[in-house]
Write a protein that holds these residues in place. Sequence first.
Motif, PDB file in Angstrom:
ATOM      1  N   VAL A 100       2.839  -2.081 -10.973  1.00  0.00           N
ATOM      2  CA  VAL A 100       2.203  -1.857  -9.658  1.00  0.00           C
ATOM      3  C   VAL A 100       0.686  -2.407  -9.883  1.00  0.00           C
ATOM      4  O   VAL A 100       0.190  -2.018 -10.791  1.00  0.00           O
ATOM      5  CB  VAL A 100       2.256  -0.690  -8.876  1.00  0.00           C
ATOM      6  N   PHE A 101       0.443  -3.314  -9.131  1.00  0.00           N
ATOM      7  CA  PHE A 101      -1.102  -3.667  -9.032  1.00  0.00           C
ATOM      8  C   PHE A 101      -1.366  -4.406  -7.626  1.00  0.00           C
ATOM      9  O   PHE A 101      -0.777  -5.508  -7.061  1.00  0.00           O
ATOM     10  CB  PHE A 101      -1.357  -4.764  -9.983  1.00  0.00           C
ATOM     11  N   GLN A 102      -2.300  -3.798  -6.840  1.00  0.00           N
ATOM     12  CA  GLN A 102      -2.645  -4.248  -5.612  1.00  0.00           C
ATOM     13  C   GLN A 102      -4.279  -4.152  -5.547  1.00  0.00           C
ATOM     14  O   GLN A 102      -4.804  -3.011  -5.748  1.00  0.00           O
ATOM     15  CB  GLN A 102      -2.018  -3.528  -4.510  1.00  0.00           C
ATOM     16  N   MET A 103      -5.085  -5.026  -4.816  1.00  0.00           N
ATOM     17  CA  MET A 103      -6.295  -4.889  -4.272  1.00  0.00           C
ATOM     18  C   MET A 103      -6.428  -4.916  -2.799  1.00  0.00           C
ATOM     19  O   MET A 103      -5.888  -5.854  -2.227  1.00  0.00           O
ATOM     20  CB  MET A 103      -7.145  -6.271  -5.017  1.00  0.00           C
ATOM     21  N   PHE A 104      -7.207  -3.984  -2.292  1.00  0.00           N
ATOM     22  CA  PHE A 104      -7.424  -3.997  -0.669  1.00  0.00           C
ATOM     23  C   PHE A 104      -9.092  -3.855  -0.522  1.00  0.00           C
ATOM     24  O   PHE A 104      -9.787  -3.490  -1.235  1.00  0.00           O
ATOM     25  CB  PHE A 104      -6.929  -2.436  -0.475  1.00  0.00           C
ATOM     26  N   PRO A 105      -9.409  -4.249   0.765  1.00  0.00           N
ATOM     27  CA  PRO A 105      -8.369  -5.187   1.619  1.00  0.00           C
ATOM     28  C   PRO A 105      -8.417  -6.573   1.068  1.00  0.00           C
ATOM     29  O   PRO A 105      -9.184  -6.918   0.660  1.00  0.00           O
ATOM     30  CB  PRO A 105      -9.338  -4.795   3.021  1.00  0.00           C
ATOM     31  N   LYS A 106      -7.390  -7.125   1.634  1.00  0.00           N
ATOM     32  CA  LYS A 106      -7.283  -8.571   1.030  1.00  0.00           C
ATOM     33  C   LYS A 106      -8.222  -9.540   1.889  1.00  0.00           C
ATOM     34  O   LYS A 106      -8.504 -10.382   1.367  1.00  0.00           O
ATOM     35  CB  LYS A 106      -5.878  -8.895   1.565  1.00  0.00           C
ATOM     36  N   ASP A 107      -8.682  -9.260   3.243  1.00  0.00           N
ATOM     37  CA  ASP A 107      -9.349 -10.064   3.753  1.00  0.00           C
ATOM     38  C   ASP A 107     -11.128  -9.406   3.814  1.00  0.00           C
ATOM     39  O   ASP A 107     -11.954  -9.955   5.023  1.00  0.00           O
ATOM     40  CB  ASP A 107      -9.113  -9.940   5.307  1.00  0.00           C
ATOM     41  N   GLY A 108     -11.468  -8.848   2.815  1.00  0.00           N
ATOM     42  CA  GLY A 108     -12.884  -8.336   3.000  1.00  0.00           C
ATOM     43  C   GLY A 108     -13.028  -6.812   2.963  1.00  0.00           C
ATOM     44  O   GLY A 108     -12.159  -6.099   3.504  1.00  0.00           O
ATOM     45  N   PRO A 109     -14.065  -6.398   2.628  1.00  0.00           N
ATOM     46  CA  PRO A 109     -14.204  -4.783   2.481  1.00  0.00           C
ATOM     47  C   PRO A 109     -14.029  -4.266   3.732  1.00  0.00           C
ATOM     48  O   PRO A 109     -14.066  -4.673   4.982  1.00  0.00           O
ATOM     49  CB  PRO A 109     -15.657  -4.721   2.095  1.00  0.00           C
ATOM     50  N   LEU A 110     -13.602  -2.988   3.736  1.00  0.00           N
ATOM     51  CA  LEU A 110     -13.354  -2.379   5.051  1.00  0.00           C
ATOM     52  C   LEU A 110     -14.648  -1.631   5.367  1.00  0.00           C
ATOM     53  O   LEU A 110     -15.287  -0.991   4.661  1.00  0.00           O
ATOM     54  CB  LEU A 110     -12.307  -1.031   4.786  1.00  0.00           C
ATOM     55  N   ARG A 111     -15.154  -1.977   6.498  1.00  0.00           N
ATOM     56  CA  ARG A 111     -16.400  -1.490   7.263  1.00  0.00           C
ATOM     57  C   ARG A 111     -16.158  -0.368   8.162  1.00  0.00           C
ATOM     58  O   ARG A 111     -15.648  -0.728   8.996  1.00  0.00           O
ATOM     59  CB  ARG A 111     -17.083  -2.683   7.636  1.00  0.00           C
TER      60      ARG A 111
END
Length: 329
Positions: free
Chosen positions: A5-16
């Motif tokens: 398992v490997f995932q990076m979040f959020p995909k569309d930029g940092p959660l603000r």
Amino acid sequence: MVDPVFQMFPKDGPLRLAAGSRPSTPVAFEVGARLTSVFLRLIKVGAECEPPGESAVVIELRAGKGDFAPVPREPDTVTISDVSLTAVATASWTLEPRGVILIRVDISKPSEMPWEMRITNKAPVELLFVWVVSDLEEDTRQPRLLMERSHGREALLGKPVGNIVVDVANVGTRELTIDTPAGTDLGNGFLLHARTSPILPNACGRLVIKVAPLAFVPGGVGLVRHSTDFTLQADTRDVEERTLHLTCSEKVSKEKEKEKEGKEKEKEVKDKETKDTPDELMMVGDLFPTPLPPLVAWAGAASPHVHFIPRELRPDVSTSALVHEDPAP
């Protein structure tokens, strides 16, 4: 064999998340049907290119359709149950340097059920969040580059052009290394003069780009314009996040400006509602005012996960996890 398992979040930029926001929208992540443990490494990013200190956040997890459970700091743990109230896992977190939090989930009943996380910012300041999920703890240490990717200059033909200075932030959970060396020709008159490397998590560096003077092109039509796209070599996985779009355009002379002003006035007479700017005046370097701190401005442009909730509508989260942390930024 267990699937990794490997995932990076959020995909569309940092959660603000604004100060004192409601819980964020739940974000799903994969665990796998046979995994007995999973790690989430999250970074709380300050708006001024430095760690935000002991800013309080609430991290909640849920399995399937069960209730969200606030995750406590070690040595305490929380039991996470599914919709049938069957205990399926335990979780806790530890604090690491530079605003990084490591969350460990031990799964007692592996299954295909989906998992979700949500975050509440209890700090009195706005924060950005980025996280990585993996079944291998070391894999959750990942750098992530954040910068304004489009930059430009304008100048008269043959005259010096000011350097382009690009602020680069590492909003990842590990040190960022930029491997493109100083002195690299980026193409079409752009040269990488200097760059900061490495960059720690929750810190910023700079790229300094020299721009060659614009030269007259025999037989050319219209204004001279040079542009290039260049992808930096760095130890990050997202190619788009490290791709620069650079432009240098000929500055309009005073005579041309007067000529165009006359045309604009004629156009206003014909159509008062028309306010379009001529295409040749739309210089990239003039399109990016940054009244907000750089990290907030860049993340706001990239991420839709923004929470601005009036204070009178915010719930009381004083009994949630991490209450023992100092709420000061």
